[in-house]
Design a protein around this motif. Structure first.
Motif, PDB file in Angstrom:
ATOM      1  N   MET A  23      45.726  40.195  37.062  1.00  0.00           N
ATOM      2  CA  MET A  23      45.823  39.203  38.142  1.00  0.00           C
ATOM      3  C   MET A  23      45.418  37.823  37.635  1.00  0.00           C
ATOM      4  O   MET A  23      46.027  36.814  37.988  1.00  0.00           O
ATOM      5  CB  MET A  23      44.950  39.598  39.334  1.00  0.00           C
ATOM      6  CG  MET A  23      45.395  40.847  40.075  1.00  0.00           C
ATOM      7  SD  MET A  23      47.093  40.800  40.695  1.00  0.00           S
ATOM      8  CE  MET A  23      47.882  41.918  39.554  1.00  0.00           C
ATOM      9  N   LYS A  24      44.400  37.788  36.778  1.00  0.00           N
ATOM     10  CA  LYS A  24      43.959  36.515  36.196  1.00  0.00           C
ATOM     11  C   LYS A  24      45.056  35.922  35.325  1.00  0.00           C
ATOM     12  O   LYS A  24      45.357  34.728  35.391  1.00  0.00           O
ATOM     13  CB  LYS A  24      42.674  36.746  35.387  1.00  0.00           C
ATOM     14  CG  LYS A  24      42.147  35.520  34.689  1.00  0.00           C
ATOM     15  CD  LYS A  24      41.604  34.501  35.653  1.00  0.00           C
ATOM     16  CE  LYS A  24      40.959  33.347  34.907  1.00  0.00           C
ATOM     17  NZ  LYS A  24      40.941  32.120  35.688  1.00  0.00           N
ATOM     18  N   GLU A  25      45.678  36.772  34.497  1.00  0.00           N
ATOM     19  CA  GLU A  25      46.721  36.299  33.586  1.00  0.00           C
ATOM     20  C   GLU A  25      47.979  35.856  34.325  1.00  0.00           C
ATOM     21  O   GLU A  25      48.531  34.789  34.049  1.00  0.00           O
ATOM     22  CB  GLU A  25      47.086  37.400  32.583  1.00  0.00           C
ATOM     23  CG  GLU A  25      45.972  37.712  31.583  1.00  0.00           C
ATOM     24  CD  GLU A  25      46.252  38.935  30.733  1.00  0.00           C
ATOM     25  OE1 GLU A  25      45.375  39.297  29.941  1.00  0.00           O
ATOM     26  OE2 GLU A  25      47.349  39.542  30.863  1.00  0.00           O
ATOM     27  N   GLU A  26      48.459  36.683  35.257  1.00  0.00           N
ATOM     28  CA  GLU A  26      49.757  36.420  35.877  1.00  0.00           C
ATOM     29  C   GLU A  26      49.704  35.500  37.092  1.00  0.00           C
ATOM     30  O   GLU A  26      50.708  34.866  37.416  1.00  0.00           O
ATOM     31  CB  GLU A  26      50.452  37.736  36.240  1.00  0.00           C
ATOM     32  CG  GLU A  26      50.862  38.521  35.011  1.00  0.00           C
ATOM     33  CD  GLU A  26      51.829  39.640  35.305  1.00  0.00           C
ATOM     34  OE1 GLU A  26      52.171  39.870  36.490  1.00  0.00           O
ATOM     35  OE2 GLU A  26      52.257  40.299  34.339  1.00  0.00           O
ATOM     36  N   THR A  27      48.562  35.462  37.786  1.00  0.00           N
ATOM     37  CA  THR A  27      48.480  34.595  38.969  1.00  0.00           C
ATOM     38  C   THR A  27      47.437  33.505  38.823  1.00  0.00           C
ATOM     39  O   THR A  27      47.414  32.560  39.602  1.00  0.00           O
ATOM     40  CB  THR A  27      48.149  35.415  40.241  1.00  0.00           C
ATOM     41  OG1 THR A  27      46.783  35.865  40.187  1.00  0.00           O
ATOM     42  CG2 THR A  27      49.081  36.597  40.424  1.00  0.00           C
ATOM     43  N   GLY A  28      46.531  33.661  37.852  1.00  0.00           N
ATOM     44  CA  GLY A  28      45.434  32.711  37.686  1.00  0.00           C
ATOM     45  C   GLY A  28      44.311  32.933  38.685  1.00  0.00           C
ATOM     46  O   GLY A  28      43.356  32.165  38.730  1.00  0.00           O
ATOM     47  N   CYS A  29      44.405  33.997  39.474  1.00  0.00           N
ATOM     48  CA  CYS A  29      43.460  34.211  40.570  1.00  0.00           C
ATOM     49  C   CYS A  29      42.345  35.194  40.229  1.00  0.00           C
ATOM     50  O   CYS A  29      42.572  36.209  39.564  1.00  0.00           O
ATOM     51  CB  CYS A  29      44.188  34.737  41.808  1.00  0.00           C
ATOM     52  SG  CYS A  29      45.394  33.590  42.494  1.00  0.00           S
ATOM     53  N   LYS A  30      41.162  34.879  40.725  1.00  0.00           N
ATOM     54  CA  LYS A  30      40.071  35.842  40.761  1.00  0.00           C
ATOM     55  C   LYS A  30      40.278  36.593  42.067  1.00  0.00           C
ATOM     56  O   LYS A  30      40.523  35.976  43.117  1.00  0.00           O
ATOM     57  CB  LYS A  30      38.723  35.125  40.760  1.00  0.00           C
ATOM     58  CG  LYS A  30      37.535  36.048  40.722  1.00  0.00           C
ATOM     59  CD  LYS A  30      36.225  35.285  40.672  1.00  0.00           C
ATOM     60  CE  LYS A  30      35.049  36.253  40.692  1.00  0.00           C
ATOM     61  NZ  LYS A  30      33.767  35.545  40.704  1.00  0.00           N
ATOM     62  N   ILE A  31      40.194  37.921  42.019  1.00  0.00           N
ATOM     63  CA  ILE A  31      40.550  38.714  43.195  1.00  0.00           C
ATOM     64  C   ILE A  31      39.443  39.671  43.611  1.00  0.00           C
ATOM     65  O   ILE A  31      38.516  39.943  42.847  1.00  0.00           O
ATOM     66  CB  ILE A  31      41.845  39.524  42.950  1.00  0.00           C
ATOM     67  CG1 ILE A  31      41.579  40.664  41.936  1.00  0.00           C
ATOM     68  CG2 ILE A  31      42.977  38.630  42.486  1.00  0.00           C
ATOM     69  CD1 ILE A  31      42.571  41.781  41.986  1.00  0.00           C
ATOM     70  N   LYS A  32      39.604  40.180  44.826  1.00  0.00           N
ATOM     71  CA  LYS A  32      38.744  41.250  45.337  1.00  0.00           C
ATOM     72  C   LYS A  32      39.647  42.414  45.704  1.00  0.00           C
ATOM     73  O   LYS A  32      40.596  42.246  46.482  1.00  0.00           O
ATOM     74  CB  LYS A  32      37.967  40.780  46.561  1.00  0.00           C
ATOM     75  CG  LYS A  32      37.096  41.872  47.162  1.00  0.00           C
ATOM     76  CD  LYS A  32      36.353  41.382  48.376  1.00  0.00           C
ATOM     77  CE  LYS A  32      35.501  42.480  48.979  1.00  0.00           C
ATOM     78  NZ  LYS A  32      34.796  42.025  50.190  1.00  0.00           N
ATOM     79  N   ILE A  33      39.382  43.596  45.121  1.00  0.00           N
ATOM     80  CA  ILE A  33      40.152  44.795  45.460  1.00  0.00           C
ATOM     81  C   ILE A  33      39.679  45.302  46.820  1.00  0.00           C
ATOM     82  O   ILE A  33      38.489  45.486  47.044  1.00  0.00           O
ATOM     83  CB  ILE A  33      39.990  45.887  44.388  1.00  0.00           C
ATOM     84  CG1 ILE A  33      40.532  45.389  43.043  1.00  0.00           C
ATOM     85  CG2 ILE A  33      40.702  47.172  44.811  1.00  0.00           C
ATOM     86  CD1 ILE A  33      40.235  46.303  41.870  1.00  0.00           C
ATOM     87  N   ILE A  34      40.640  45.527  47.710  1.00  0.00           N
ATOM     88  CA  ILE A  34      40.312  45.971  49.066  1.00  0.00           C
ATOM     89  C   ILE A  34      40.510  47.480  49.223  1.00  0.00           C
ATOM     90  O   ILE A  34      39.686  48.150  49.823  1.00  0.00           O
ATOM     91  CB  ILE A  34      41.178  45.226  50.095  1.00  0.00           C
ATOM     92  CG1 ILE A  34      40.875  43.727  50.029  1.00  0.00           C
ATOM     93  CG2 ILE A  34      40.936  45.739  51.510  1.00  0.00           C
ATOM     94  CD1 ILE A  34      41.878  42.896  50.762  1.00  0.00           C
ATOM     95  N   ALA A  35      41.617  47.995  48.686  1.00  0.00           N
ATOM     96  CA  ALA A  35      41.913  49.418  48.880  1.00  0.00           C
ATOM     97  C   ALA A  35      42.956  49.909  47.900  1.00  0.00           C
ATOM     98  O   ALA A  35      43.756  49.131  47.381  1.00  0.00           O
ATOM     99  CB  ALA A  35      42.413  49.659  50.311  1.00  0.00           C
TER     100      ALA A  35
END
Length: 199
Positions: A69-81
């Motif tokens: 997600m960091k590489e392809e979107t540049g985003c730091k994410i939170k996994i929900i489910a």
């Protein structure tokens, strides 16, 4: 993680080839932000896909997801489910690929860091409403490039199943947590996903 679908050559209108098959695992996400989900436009081959990619040696599925997600979107994410997994039997490429997919939300936006292969394939990050994503994948243009792209045919069917499954969960959450018509139209109001079970 529950199995959502198995795809074979016949499912994309191809004839199976006898080949030595290697296993590959990948991690993907329905990544949500402000009522939209992330899609990668693979412009060279005229199809869209979810962000994600291969799990590297020593990585867990979740670690690979955060990295991809960091590489392809540049985003730091939170996994929900957890959403589910799909197995693809790509005999023309000698690969049995298992994709593990999650629902996730953006914590912090950034810029994609595409690798050489992604840049040469013309990757472009797009944010679209979930219903628009389903319509888009169902109506991918039948160009010569797409018709010749064996892997792309698998990818379109795989992503469509993942996104439709995510919409089922979204609709289920909306039934349990009624919202205004404006929020229902947006389909993705991430505060309503914190209750999705990780089991």
């Amino acid at each position: 993680m529950k199995l959502l679908l198995e795809l074979r050559d016949k499912d994309i209108g191809a004839i199976s080839k006898k080949s030595i098959m290697k296993e590959r695992a990948a991690s993907r996400a329905i990544l949500m932000n402000n009522g939209k989900i992330a899609l990668m436009n693979v412009t060279k081959h005229s199809y869209h896909k979810l962000p994600g990619g291969g799990i590297e040696k020593g990585e867990s599925i979740e670690e690979a997801l955060l990295r991809e997600m960091k590489e392809e979107t540049g985003c730091k994410i939170k996994i929900i489910a957890e959403l589910g997994k799909i197995i693809e039997h790509r005999t023309h490429l000698g690969i049995i690929q298992t994709s593990y997919c999650y629902l996730a939300e953006v914590v912090k936006k950034g810029k994609p860091e595409f690798d050489k292969g992604e840049l040469s394939a013309g990757y472009k990050l797009e944010w679209v409403k979930i219903d628009e994503a389903i319509k888009l994948l169902k109506k991918e243009p039948e160009t010569k490039k797409r018709l010749e792209n064996y892997a792309g045919k698998f990818i379109i069917k795989r992503e469509l199943k993942f996104i439709e499954e995510a919409r089922k969960i979204i609709n289920s959450q909306l039934r349990r947590n009624p919202m205004t018509k404006a929020n229902i139209r947006s389909m993705l109001c991430t505060k309503h996903f914190r209750f999705v079970s990780l089991n």
